[in-house]
Design a protein around this motif. Structure first.
Motif, PDB file in Angstrom:
ATOM      1  N   VAL A   1       4.690  10.033 -11.882  1.00 33.90           N
ATOM      2  CA  VAL A   1       4.468  11.398 -12.354  1.00 33.90           C
ATOM      3  C   VAL A   1       5.795  12.136 -12.451  1.00 33.90           C
ATOM      4  O   VAL A   1       6.074  12.817 -13.435  1.00 33.90           O
ATOM      5  CB  VAL A   1       3.483  12.144 -11.424  1.00 33.90           C
ATOM      6  N   THR A   2       6.630  11.982 -11.425  1.00 29.20           N
ATOM      7  CA  THR A   2       7.941  12.641 -11.440  1.00 29.20           C
ATOM      8  C   THR A   2       8.780  12.141 -12.611  1.00 29.20           C
ATOM      9  O   THR A   2       9.374  12.933 -13.333  1.00 29.20           O
ATOM     10  CB  THR A   2       8.690  12.385 -10.120  1.00 29.20           C
ATOM     11  N   ALA A   3       8.812  10.839 -12.794  1.00 25.31           N
ATOM     12  CA  ALA A   3       9.579  10.265 -13.899  1.00 25.31           C
ATOM     13  C   ALA A   3       9.030  10.739 -15.236  1.00 25.31           C
ATOM     14  O   ALA A   3       9.783  11.064 -16.160  1.00 25.31           O
ATOM     15  CB  ALA A   3       9.564   8.743 -13.826  1.00 25.31           C
ATOM     16  N   GLY A   4       7.726  10.818 -15.338  1.00 24.99           N
ATOM     17  CA  GLY A   4       7.117  11.299 -16.577  1.00 24.99           C
ATOM     18  C   GLY A   4       7.469  12.751 -16.854  1.00 24.99           C
ATOM     19  O   GLY A   4       7.796  13.116 -17.980  1.00 24.99           O
ATOM     20  N   LEU A   5       7.411  13.583 -15.801  1.00 26.26           N
ATOM     21  CA  LEU A   5       7.761  14.993 -15.972  1.00 26.26           C
ATOM     22  C   LEU A   5       9.234  15.164 -16.317  1.00 26.26           C
ATOM     23  O   LEU A   5       9.594  15.960 -17.180  1.00 26.26           O
ATOM     24  CB  LEU A   5       7.417  15.787 -14.710  1.00 26.26           C
ATOM     25  N   VAL A   6      10.097  14.412 -15.631  1.00 26.78           N
ATOM     26  CA  VAL A   6      11.527  14.479 -15.930  1.00 26.78           C
ATOM     27  C   VAL A   6      11.776  14.045 -17.369  1.00 26.78           C
ATOM     28  O   VAL A   6      12.545  14.665 -18.105  1.00 26.78           O
ATOM     29  CB  VAL A   6      12.343  13.621 -14.933  1.00 26.78           C
TER      30      VAL A   6
ATOM     31  N   ILE B   1       0.846  -1.194   0.000  1.00 26.66           N
ATOM     32  CA  ILE B   1       0.000   0.000   0.000  1.00 26.66           C
ATOM     33  C   ILE B   1       0.883   1.245   0.000  1.00 26.66           C
ATOM     34  O   ILE B   1       0.632   2.192  -0.735  1.00 26.66           O
ATOM     35  CB  ILE B   1      -0.959  -0.005   1.200  1.00 26.66           C
ATOM     36  N   ILE B   2       1.936   1.227   0.801  1.00 33.13           N
ATOM     37  CA  ILE B   2       2.865   2.354   0.813  1.00 33.13           C
ATOM     38  C   ILE B   2       3.513   2.488  -0.562  1.00 33.13           C
ATOM     39  O   ILE B   2       3.628   3.583  -1.110  1.00 33.13           O
ATOM     40  CB  ILE B   2       3.919   2.182   1.917  1.00 33.13           C
ATOM     41  N   ALA B   3       3.909   1.350  -1.109  1.00 33.51           N
ATOM     42  CA  ALA B   3       4.517   1.368  -2.436  1.00 33.51           C
ATOM     43  C   ALA B   3       3.540   1.913  -3.459  1.00 33.51           C
ATOM     44  O   ALA B   3       3.910   2.679  -4.344  1.00 33.51           O
ATOM     45  CB  ALA B   3       4.989  -0.016  -2.834  1.00 33.51           C
ATOM     46  N   LEU B   4       2.287   1.531  -3.363  1.00 37.48           N
ATOM     47  CA  LEU B   4       1.281   2.020  -4.297  1.00 37.48           C
ATOM     48  C   LEU B   4       1.074   3.512  -4.117  1.00 37.48           C
ATOM     49  O   LEU B   4       0.908   4.238  -5.077  1.00 37.48           O
ATOM     50  CB  LEU B   4      -0.045   1.271  -4.091  1.00 37.48           C
ATOM     51  N   GLY B   5       1.109   3.980  -2.883  1.00 32.54           N
ATOM     52  CA  GLY B   5       0.954   5.412  -2.638  1.00 32.54           C
ATOM     53  C   GLY B   5       2.130   6.210  -3.172  1.00 32.54           C
ATOM     54  O   GLY B   5       1.979   7.334  -3.612  1.00 32.54           O
ATOM     55  N   VAL B   6       3.336   5.637  -3.147  1.00 30.34           N
ATOM     56  CA  VAL B   6       4.526   6.328  -3.626  1.00 30.34           C
ATOM     57  C   VAL B   6       4.677   6.167  -5.132  1.00 30.34           C
ATOM     58  O   VAL B   6       5.153   7.056  -5.808  1.00 30.34           O
ATOM     59  CB  VAL B   6       5.769   5.788  -2.897  1.00 30.34           C
ATOM     60  N   LEU B   7       4.242   5.054  -5.665  1.00 32.94           N
ATOM     61  CA  LEU B   7       4.418   4.750  -7.083  1.00 32.94           C
ATOM     62  C   LEU B   7       3.851   5.823  -7.992  1.00 32.94           C
ATOM     63  O   LEU B   7       4.535   6.271  -8.891  1.00 32.94           O
ATOM     64  CB  LEU B   7       3.827   3.368  -7.409  1.00 32.94           C
ATOM     65  N   PRO B   8       2.646   6.288  -7.773  1.00 35.39           N
ATOM     66  CA  PRO B   8       2.158   7.316  -8.689  1.00 35.39           C
ATOM     67  C   PRO B   8       2.994   8.596  -8.637  1.00 35.39           C
ATOM     68  O   PRO B   8       3.213   9.227  -9.658  1.00 35.39           O
ATOM     69  CB  PRO B   8       0.735   7.582  -8.218  1.00 35.39           C
ATOM     70  N   THR B   9       3.490   8.965  -7.456  1.00 37.45           N
ATOM     71  CA  THR B   9       4.337  10.147  -7.359  1.00 37.45           C
ATOM     72  C   THR B   9       5.607   9.952  -8.167  1.00 37.45           C
ATOM     73  O   THR B   9       6.022  10.843  -8.921  1.00 37.45           O
ATOM     74  CB  THR B   9       4.696  10.426  -5.890  1.00 37.45           C
TER      75      THR B   9
END
Length: 176
Positions: free
Chosen positions: A43-48, A32-40
């Motif tokens: 998104v960060t990887a996508g923006l970079v 669950i923690i991983a899932l909560g961090v994964l989208p961030t």
């Protein structure tokens, strides 16, 4: 409870959807923690990645523009060199004929002057070919060229100089 999962993320989503308020084991808490961090991170990887692609494209456009400018400069340079190559043999033959004619007709001093001017022109062409020169240097060479042509053409050649004051600080391609 869900017994088959394709990936850990899918399993976490399924657990969270099926049992939103119940307690999970430590491994499911991690998911669950991983899932909560994964989208961030996604998104960060996508923006970079997007910024990197944009920056790369901008650099490529700048390099292409620089290459085009260099190619245009080389093209102008090649045209000037070609023009110089075409005119020099013709002018050289005319100047040598002028020296010869002056020497035969008993105007030895005039022949010496034309030969000296011609020598200075050739030295300048060999030394300065390709560099920008000052206005004064270019004018001196043009005056020598015109002196040779004046001997050859006589009264048919008239030259008047009208020089703007800002021209004295200008650089010119040699033998323009």
């Amino acid at each position: 409870m869900l017994t088959v999962a394709v990936t850990a993320a899918h399993a976490t989503i399924a657990l969270f959807l099926l049992y939103p308020t119940s307690s999970y084991s430590s491994s499911s808490n991690f998911m669950i923690i991983a899932l909560g961090v994964l989208p961030t991170h996604a998104v960060t990887a996508g923006l970079v990645s997007l910024v990197g692609s944009w920056t790369s494209a901008r650099r490529q456009r700048e390099r292409a523009a620089d290459r085009e400018a260099v190619l245009a400069a080389h093209a102008v340079r090649a045209e000037l060199d070609a023009l110089r190559t075409r005119l020099q043999p013709h002018f050289l033959l005319n100047a040598l004929n002028t020296v010869s004619g002056l020497a035969r007709s008993g105007h030895g001093e005039g022949a010496v002057d034309v030969a000296a001017d011609l020598g200075e022109l050739l030295r300048f062409a060999l030394v300065e070919s390709g560099d920008a020169v000052s206005f004064d240097a270019e004018r001196e060479i043009v005056e020598r060229y015109l002196a040779i042509e004046q001997v050859r053409l006589g009264d048919r050649l008239r030259v008047e100089w009208f020089i703007h004051s800002s021209a004295r600080t200008t650089q010119f391609p040699a033998l323009m």
